[in-house]
Design a protein around this motif. Structure first.
Motif, PDB file in Angstrom:
ATOM      1  N   LEU A 163       1.094  -1.234  -0.262  1.00 18.56           N
ATOM      2  CA  LEU A 163       0.226   0.171  -0.092  1.00 18.56           C
ATOM      3  C   LEU A 163       0.619   1.446  -0.043  1.00 18.56           C
ATOM      4  N   GLU A 164       1.986   1.076   0.711  1.00 17.43           N
ATOM      5  CA  GLU A 164       2.824   2.197   0.599  1.00 17.43           C
ATOM      6  C   GLU A 164       3.743   2.583  -0.650  1.00 17.43           C
ATOM      7  N   GLN A 165       3.779   1.602  -1.689  1.00 18.13           N
ATOM      8  CA  GLN A 165       4.410   1.700  -2.956  1.00 18.13           C
ATOM      9  C   GLN A 165       3.209   2.410  -3.490  1.00 18.13           C
ATOM     10  N   MET A 166       1.960   1.374  -3.175  1.00 20.09           N
ATOM     11  CA  MET A 166       1.077   2.263  -4.590  1.00 20.09           C
ATOM     12  C   MET A 166       0.871   3.794  -4.263  1.00 20.09           C
ATOM     13  N   ILE A 167       1.001   4.115  -3.036  1.00 19.10           N
ATOM     14  CA  ILE A 167       0.296   5.968  -2.427  1.00 19.10           C
ATOM     15  C   ILE A 167       1.605   6.523  -3.054  1.00 19.10           C
ATOM     16  N   VAL A 168       3.281   6.184  -2.997  1.00 16.36           N
ATOM     17  CA  VAL A 168       4.035   7.129  -3.675  1.00 16.36           C
ATOM     18  C   VAL A 168       4.193   7.394  -4.528  1.00 16.36           C
ATOM     19  N   GLU A 169       3.277   5.858  -5.348  1.00 18.59           N
ATOM     20  CA  GLU A 169       3.486   6.007  -6.949  1.00 18.59           C
ATOM     21  C   GLU A 169       2.198   7.692  -7.408  1.00 18.59           C
ATOM     22  N   ASP A 170       1.312   7.318  -6.182  1.00 14.51           N
ATOM     23  CA  ASP A 170       0.016   7.896  -6.547  1.00 14.51           C
ATOM     24  C   ASP A 170       0.222   8.931  -6.426  1.00 14.51           C
ATOM     25  N   GLN A 171       1.464   9.887  -5.433  1.00 16.18           N
ATOM     26  CA  GLN A 171       1.501  11.365  -5.191  1.00 16.18           C
ATOM     27  C   GLN A 171       2.865  11.628  -6.049  1.00 16.18           C
ATOM     28  N   LEU A 172       3.301  11.036  -6.705  1.00 14.99           N
ATOM     29  CA  LEU A 172       4.953  10.823  -7.205  1.00 14.99           C
ATOM     30  C   LEU A 172       3.946  11.974  -8.221  1.00 14.99           C
ATOM     31  N   ILE A 173       3.482  11.284  -9.069  1.00 16.87           N
ATOM     32  CA  ILE A 173       2.874  11.696 -10.513  1.00 16.87           C
ATOM     33  C   ILE A 173       2.410  12.510 -10.527  1.00 16.87           C
ATOM     34  N   ARG A 174       1.520  12.992  -9.291  1.00 18.72           N
ATOM     35  CA  ARG A 174       1.116  14.527  -8.548  1.00 18.72           C
ATOM     36  C   ARG A 174       2.084  15.335  -8.515  1.00 18.72           C
ATOM     37  N   THR A 175       2.967  15.188  -7.704  1.00 14.45           N
ATOM     38  CA  THR A 175       4.115  16.208  -7.332  1.00 14.45           C
ATOM     39  C   THR A 175       4.635  16.757  -9.098  1.00 14.45           C
ATOM     40  N   MET A 176       5.347  15.797  -9.662  1.00 13.03           N
ATOM     41  CA  MET A 176       5.484  15.774 -10.722  1.00 13.03           C
ATOM     42  C   MET A 176       4.917  16.890 -11.930  1.00 13.03           C
ATOM     43  N   SER A 177       4.361  16.647 -11.622  1.00 14.93           N
ATOM     44  CA  SER A 177       2.151  16.972 -12.667  1.00 14.93           C
ATOM     45  C   SER A 177       2.610  18.594 -12.140  1.00 14.93           C
ATOM     46  N   ASN A 178       2.657  19.083 -10.867  1.00 13.90           N
ATOM     47  CA  ASN A 178       2.008  19.637 -10.982  1.00 13.90           C
ATOM     48  C   ASN A 178       3.351  21.174 -10.631  1.00 13.90           C
ATOM     49  N   THR A 179       4.590  20.517 -11.140  1.00 14.93           N
ATOM     50  CA  THR A 179       5.648  21.537 -11.435  1.00 14.93           C
ATOM     51  C   THR A 179       5.708  22.223 -12.685  1.00 14.93           C
ATOM     52  N   GLU A 180       6.665  23.780 -12.291  1.00 19.84           N
ATOM     53  CA  GLU A 180       6.620  24.755 -12.824  1.00 19.84           C
ATOM     54  C   GLU A 180       6.464  24.350 -14.846  1.00 19.84           C
ATOM     55  N   THR A 181       7.300  23.069 -14.903  1.00 24.69           N
ATOM     56  CA  THR A 181       8.015  23.272 -15.768  1.00 24.69           C
ATOM     57  C   THR A 181       7.138  22.605 -16.465  1.00 24.69           C
TER      58      THR A 181
END
Length: 298
Positions: free
Chosen positions: A146-164
């Motif tokens: 579950l931790e791995q799934m949540i990390v993946e879930d949050q990582l894609i959202r963090t990356m998608s919100n970068t200014e670039t």
């Protein structure tokens, strides 16, 4: 104007709600913690500490450290550093506080972080965390999955919100597509996990990211709604579980909320609905503020 971001929702649910696998009193927990937080806002710290302690004692099992940290913050306000240190340790040992959350928690003053008590807490962190895993995590493989799934879930959202990414149309489209792919993969995994092990509190954020189709006739909601409703009826999950989903749906469809759990207008029956699901009533000031809010999230 009040804004709610996905970060605040994550913090609210992952760190502020208890696991309901083994519970003495869900109602007592919710009511006492709400009362404690009201006293804390009013700077009545001794009264808040008493209510926090009653709320914390209502649960057999915790997987949130926030109430422990909140009572510690109250203790620091009245110079009870030993009591604060005790509840910080309990927040790690019983609440499983991640190290980043411990260090980032705003209620711990910089002055306290210079003391020997704080240094001892940091030194003992690995052992306290080990005790949490030994006594409160029944299935380590499941926890890590579950931790791995949540990390993946949050990582894609963090990356998608970068200014670039935000400023590049092609990159934005790519990350939006990847987010949908990951969400779909995770929810399929979660359905299997839930079928085999029952609802997992830590997985809330994965289900939340399906809220756009909440109550539609699809395999996700036809699976989760009856299963979670059954666990609510059995007292394993809090009655208010669906309220934030209902508020999100109401905002999309009618531009208001039913329970006042998200920013948006409420009607004069909001507290009747909240009472039915063991949520504390909103004050008139909170209702007035809700009806002034600019809706920026659903």
């Amino acid at each position: 104007m009040r804004n709610i971001t996905i970060v605040s929702i994550i913090i609210l649910v992952l760190f502020c709600y208890p696991s309901f696998a083994q519970i003495k009193g869900i109602d007592q927990y919710e009511n006492q913690i709400h009362t404690a937080r009201t006293f804390k806002i009013e700077q009545k710290y001794n009264e808040a500490i008493k209510e926090y302690e009653l709320g914390i004692s209502a649960l057999d099992k915790h997987n949130t450290s926030t109430p422990f940290f909140e009572v510690a913050a109250c203790a620091l306000q009245i110079q009870k550093e030993d009591l604060a240190a005790h509840y910080i340790r309990e927040g790690i040992r019983k609440g499983g506080a991640p190290l980043f959350y411990l260090n980032a928690y705003e209620g711990f003053t910089q002055a306290f972080k210079q003391t020997g008590l704080w240094k001892e807490i940091i030194k003992s962190y690995p052992q306290l965390r080990k005790e949490y895993f030994a006594f409160y995590v029944a299935d380590m493989d499941l926890y890590l999955l579950l931790e791995q799934m949540i990390v993946e879930d949050q990582l894609i959202r963090t990356m998608s919100n970068t200014e670039t990414v935000v400023n590049d149309e092609k990159l934005s489209a790519f990350f939006a597509s990847e987010m949908l792919r990951i969400d779909d993969k995770n929810i399929q995994k979660l359905m299997k996990i839930t079928k085999d092990h029952g609802w997992q509190h830590e997985a809330w954020i994965l289900l939340w990211h399906q809220r756009g189709t909440y109550k539609e006739k699809n395999e996700v909601w036809e699976f989760f709604i009856p299963l979670i409703d059954k666990e609510i009826a059995e007292g394993k999950i809090e009655k208010s579980f669906w309220c934030i989903f209902e508020d999100s749906k109401a905002l999309r469809e009618n531009n208001h909320t039913l329970y006042g759990m998200l920013p948006g207008k409420v009607d004069n029956r909001v507290n009747e609905r909240r009472e039915l699901v063991n949520l504390p009533p909103l004050s008139q000031q909170e209702i007035d503020q809700a009806n002034k809010d600019e809706i920026t999230f659903f």
